[in-house]
Scaffold this motif. Structure first.
Motif, short mmCIF file in Angstrom:
data_model
loop_
_atom_site.label_atom_id
_atom_site.label_comp_id
_atom_site.label_asym_id
_atom_site.label_seq_id
_atom_site.Cartn_x
_atom_site.Cartn_y
_atom_site.Cartn_z
N TYR A 77 0.83 -1.21 0.00
CA TYR A 77 0.00 0.00 0.00
C TYR A 77 0.86 1.26 0.00
CZ TYR A 77 -4.84 -1.66 0.71
OH TYR A 77 -6.09 -2.19 0.54
N TYR A 78 1.98 1.22 0.72
CA TYR A 78 2.74 2.46 0.90
C TYR A 78 3.24 3.01 -0.43
CZ TYR A 78 7.59 0.87 0.16
OH TYR A 78 8.77 0.43 -0.39
N LEU A 79 3.44 2.15 -1.43
CA LEU A 79 3.88 2.61 -2.74
C LEU A 79 2.83 3.53 -3.38
CD1 LEU A 79 5.25 -0.78 -4.08
CD2 LEU A 79 6.63 1.21 -3.43
N ARG A 80 1.55 3.18 -3.21
CA ARG A 80 0.46 4.00 -3.75
C ARG A 80 0.27 5.26 -2.91
NH1 ARG A 80 1.51 -1.30 -5.04
NH2 ARG A 80 0.53 -1.80 -7.03
N TYR A 319 -29.75 -9.07 -0.72
CA TYR A 319 -28.32 -9.21 -0.48
C TYR A 319 -28.07 -9.29 1.02
CZ TYR A 319 -27.25 -8.20 -5.35
OH TYR A 319 -27.16 -8.26 -6.72
N LEU A 320 -27.12 -10.13 1.39
CA LEU A 320 -26.75 -10.30 2.80
C LEU A 320 -25.26 -10.03 2.95
CD1 LEU A 320 -28.67 -13.64 3.53
CD2 LEU A 320 -29.38 -11.32 4.18
N ILE A 321 -24.90 -9.43 4.08
CA ILE A 321 -23.51 -9.09 4.34
C ILE A 321 -22.75 -10.32 4.84
CG2 ILE A 321 -21.95 -7.64 5.68
CD1 ILE A 321 -24.40 -5.71 6.01
N ILE A 322 -21.63 -10.60 4.20
CA ILE A 322 -20.73 -11.66 4.69
C ILE A 322 -19.77 -11.07 5.71
CG2 ILE A 322 -19.03 -13.41 4.06
CD1 ILE A 322 -20.17 -13.26 1.18
N GLU A 323 -19.02 -10.04 5.29
CA GLU A 323 -18.08 -9.36 6.17
C GLU A 323 -17.61 -8.08 5.50
OE1 GLU A 323 -15.40 -12.70 6.40
OE2 GLU A 323 -13.89 -11.65 5.19
N SER A 324 -16.91 -7.24 6.28
CA SER A 324 -16.36 -5.99 5.76
C SER A 324 -14.92 -5.83 6.22
CB SER A 324 -17.18 -4.79 6.26
OG SER A 324 -18.54 -4.92 5.91
N SER A 325 -14.15 -5.04 5.47
CA SER A 325 -12.75 -4.82 5.84
C SER A 325 -12.30 -3.43 5.42
CB SER A 325 -11.85 -5.88 5.21
OG SER A 325 -10.50 -5.67 5.61
N ILE A 326 -11.45 -2.82 6.24
CA ILE A 326 -10.89 -1.50 5.91
C ILE A 326 -9.66 -1.63 5.03
CG2 ILE A 326 -11.80 -0.44 8.00
CD1 ILE A 326 -8.89 -0.55 9.11
N PHE A 327 -9.17 -2.86 4.80
CA PHE A 327 -8.07 -3.12 3.88
C PHE A 327 -8.35 -4.40 3.10
CE2 PHE A 327 -5.61 -0.82 7.25
CZ PHE A 327 -5.19 0.25 6.47
N ILE A 328 -7.98 -4.43 1.84
CA ILE A 328 -8.07 -5.64 1.03
C ILE A 328 -6.84 -5.70 0.12
CG2 ILE A 328 -10.60 -5.73 1.01
CD1 ILE A 328 -10.49 -4.45 -1.79
N GLY A 329 -6.63 -6.84 -0.50
CA GLY A 329 -5.54 -6.97 -1.46
C GLY A 329 -5.87 -6.20 -2.73
N ILE A 330 -4.98 -5.29 -3.14
CA ILE A 330 -5.18 -4.50 -4.35
C ILE A 330 -4.04 -4.82 -5.31
CG2 ILE A 330 -5.36 -2.18 -5.34
CD1 ILE A 330 -7.66 -2.81 -3.52
N PHE A 360 -7.56 4.00 -11.51
CA PHE A 360 -7.06 4.66 -10.31
C PHE A 360 -6.58 3.63 -9.28
CE2 PHE A 360 -10.50 7.29 -12.03
CZ PHE A 360 -9.85 8.51 -12.21
N TRP A 361 -5.59 4.05 -8.49
CA TRP A 361 -5.26 3.31 -7.28
C TRP A 361 -6.18 3.82 -6.18
CZ3 TRP A 361 -2.82 -0.83 -8.29
CH2 TRP A 361 -1.83 -0.89 -9.26
N ILE A 362 -6.97 2.94 -5.63
CA ILE A 362 -7.97 3.40 -4.66
C ILE A 362 -7.32 3.94 -3.38
CG2 ILE A 362 -9.77 1.90 -5.58
CD1 ILE A 362 -9.34 0.10 -3.17
N GLN A 363 -6.07 3.50 -3.11
CA GLN A 363 -5.37 4.05 -1.94
C GLN A 363 -5.22 5.57 -2.06
OE1 GLN A 363 -4.30 1.47 -3.80
NE2 GLN A 363 -3.39 -0.15 -2.56
N GLU A 364 -5.08 6.06 -3.29
CA GLU A 364 -4.91 7.50 -3.48
C GLU A 364 -6.20 8.25 -3.20
OE1 GLU A 364 -2.51 8.85 -6.76
OE2 GLU A 364 -1.81 6.83 -7.18
N TRP A 365 -7.33 7.64 -3.54
CA TRP A 365 -8.62 8.28 -3.23
C TRP A 365 -8.83 8.35 -1.72
CZ3 TRP A 365 -11.09 11.28 -6.32
CH2 TRP A 365 -11.06 11.07 -7.70
N VAL A 366 -8.33 7.34 -0.98
CA VAL A 366 -8.42 7.36 0.48
C VAL A 366 -7.71 8.60 1.03
CG1 VAL A 366 -7.72 6.21 2.61
CG2 VAL A 366 -8.67 4.86 0.74
#
Length: 374
Positions: A77-80, A319-330, A360-366
Motif C-alpha cells: 500500500y505504501y507505494l500508492r 443481499y446479505l452481508i458476509i463481512e467488511s474490511s478496511i483493507f483488502i488486497g489491491i 485509479f489506485w484506490i489508496q490514493e482516493w483514500v
C-alpha cells in the motif's frame, strides 16, 4: 506449521536466495527501484487534491508488506500512498513504527499513514500503537483507531451489524459454552464456523452434523482452545456460527470511498462453497441495490475506506452481508470494469449512480478524502 518452517528456512542464505528468486519470478516481489514497478504505478491516473496543499504538516509513512533487502511486495500500500504524497507535494518521511523508539519518532509527525498486516499479532500491535498515537499523542492516524478496531475481526464486525440492524448473514456469536450447545440443539444444520481473524477463507469451516458442532464447541471451550490455521493462534472461548446460504452462486465485493464505489464478483471453485481466495473474478455491472447496501455499511462504520462482501440469496430475495474490511488486497488499478471500460460508480442519490471512467489506485482516493478533511 508451514509458516514456521518458512520462517526458519528464510534464515538460511541458500533458501532465502531461492525464495526471493521464486517470488520475484512469480511477480509477487520486486526490487524497490525497478522500472517495471514505476511503470505499473503510473498506469493509473493521478489523484490530486482540489486545491494545492499548503498546510505546514509532516507525514510519517510506514512501509507495509514484505521487505527483504532491496525486495518489496509489489502490492504494498505504501507505494500508492507515496505516489499520492509526491504528486500533491505533501512532505513525508518513512516512519519505522516497529522500532523501540516509535513514540519518540512520532513527535516528528502530524499525520501517520499505515497499512498494518492482517495477521492477529500485527493487528494487536496496530490497535495498541494507534491508540497511543491518536488518543495520547494526538496524531492524525490513517486508519483511525475506530477503523482499526474492526479490521479482520469478524466478531467485532458482527456487533456493528447487529447494532445498526444491517442485513448480515444470520450469525450467532457467544462466549458461553452452554449457550453455544443450546443453539446447536435448536438450529438447522449445516453451519459455517469462522474464527475472528482470517482472510482468503482462512479459518472458515462447514459443520454438517450435530456431533461435529458439539465436538467443535467442546474444543473451543477447552483449556487450550481449538487449533486454527494460524500456528500461534487458538480459537478460545468464543463461537462464531453463520447460517449456510445454499443458494448463493457468488460473492460480490464492493469498495466504498466517499461517493465513489468499485466492485467485482467472486466465484467458488467447483465443489467448494468459499469464493474468497478462490481467485475466480468477474468485473461487470453491479445492481444499485447492492451498491446502496455497501454504502450504508460504510456510513455506519464511519470508515474512509470500506470493502464489504455480499451474497445474494434467492430464498430471501435480498443481499446479505458476509463481512467488511478496511483493507483488502489491491493488485490492479482497475477495481471496476464495465464492458471492458475501467472506472467507478459515483453516487448521486439512493439507487442512482453514474459510471465514471478512469484507472485509479484506490489508496490514493483514500488519502484525498483524508487530507481534504484535515
Amino acid at each position: 506449521m508451514k509458516q514456521i518452517i518458512k520462517h526458519i528456512l528464510l534464515k538460511v542464505p541458500f533458501f532465502k536466495s531461492y525464495y526471493l528468486k521464486k517470488k520475484s519470478a512469480d511477480g509477487e516481489f520486486i526490487l524497490e527501484n525497478h522500472p517495471d514497478l514505476t511503470a505499473e504505478l503510473e498506469q493509473a491516473e493521478k489523484v490530486l487534491l482540489d486545491k494545492p496543499f499548503t498546510q505546514n504538516i509532516q507525514v510519517g509513512l510506514v512501509k507495509d508488506g514484505f521487505c527483504m533487502g532491496a525486495y518489496i511486495s509489489r502490492k504494498a500500500y505504501y507505494l500508492r500512498y507515496e505516489r499520492f504524497l509526491k504528486n500533491n507535494h505533501i512532505p513525508y518521511q518513512y516512519y519505522d513504527i516497529s522500532a523501540s523508539d516509535w513514540m519518540q519518532q512520532a513527535q516528528n509527525f502530524d499525520v501517520i499513514i499505515w497499512h498494518p498486516a492482517s495477521d492477529p499479532a500485527s493487528q494487536k500491535t496496530a490497535k495498541d500503537q494507534i491508540y497511543v498515537l491518536e488518543k495520547l499523542l494526538k496524531k492524525k492516524c490513517i486508519p483511525s483507531y475506530n477503523a482499526i478496531w474492526t479490521y479482520e475481526d469478524k466478531v467485532n464486525a458482527h456487533y456493528l451489524y447487529q447494532h445498526f440492524n444491517l442485513p448480515e448473514i444470520p450469525t450467532f456469536v457467544s462466549h458461553s459454552k452452554q449457550d453455544a450447545l443450546s443453539f446447536v440443539e435448536n438450529t438447522k444444520l449445516p453451519l459455517i464456523s469462522k474464527i475472528a481473524t482470517g482472510s482468503a477463507s482462512g479459518g472458515v469451516e462447514k459443520i454438517n452434523t450435530k456431533s461435529e458442532a458439539i465436538k467443535h464447541i467442546n474444543e473451543v471451550f477447552s483449556y487450550k482452545g481449538r487449533k486454527t490455521y494460524i500456528p500461534y493462534l487458538q480459537q478460545k472461548d468464543y463461537i462464531c456460527f453463520q447460517e449456510f446460504i445454499d443458494d448463493a452462486a457468488f460473492d460480490l465485493r464492493i469498495i466504498v470511498i466517499g461517493d465513489k464505489l468499485w466492485g467485482y464478483y467472486r466465484y467458488p471453485n467447483k465443489g467448494d462453497f468459499r469464493a474468497s481466495g478462490a481467485g475466480n473474478y468477474e468485473k461487470k455491472e453491479i445492481p444499485a441495490e447492492a451498491l446502496d447496501l455497501a454504502y450504508k455499511v460504510q456510513q455506519c462504520y464511519q470508515a474512509t475506506f470500506l470493502a464489504t462482501d455480499l451474497l445474494y440469496s434467492e430464498k430471501c430475495k435480498q443481499y446479505l452481508i458476509i463481512e467488511s474490511s478496511i483493507f483488502i488486497g489491491i493488485d490492479t488499478c482497475e477495481q471496476l470494469v464495465i464492458n471492458r471500460v475501467p472506472g467507478y460508480y459515483k453516487r448521486l442519490s439512493e439507487g442512482n449512480y453514474s459510471f465514471e471512467t478512469g484507472r485509479f489506485w484506490i489508496q490514493e482516493w483514500v488519502l484525498k478524502e483524508e487530507f481534504e478533511t484535515l
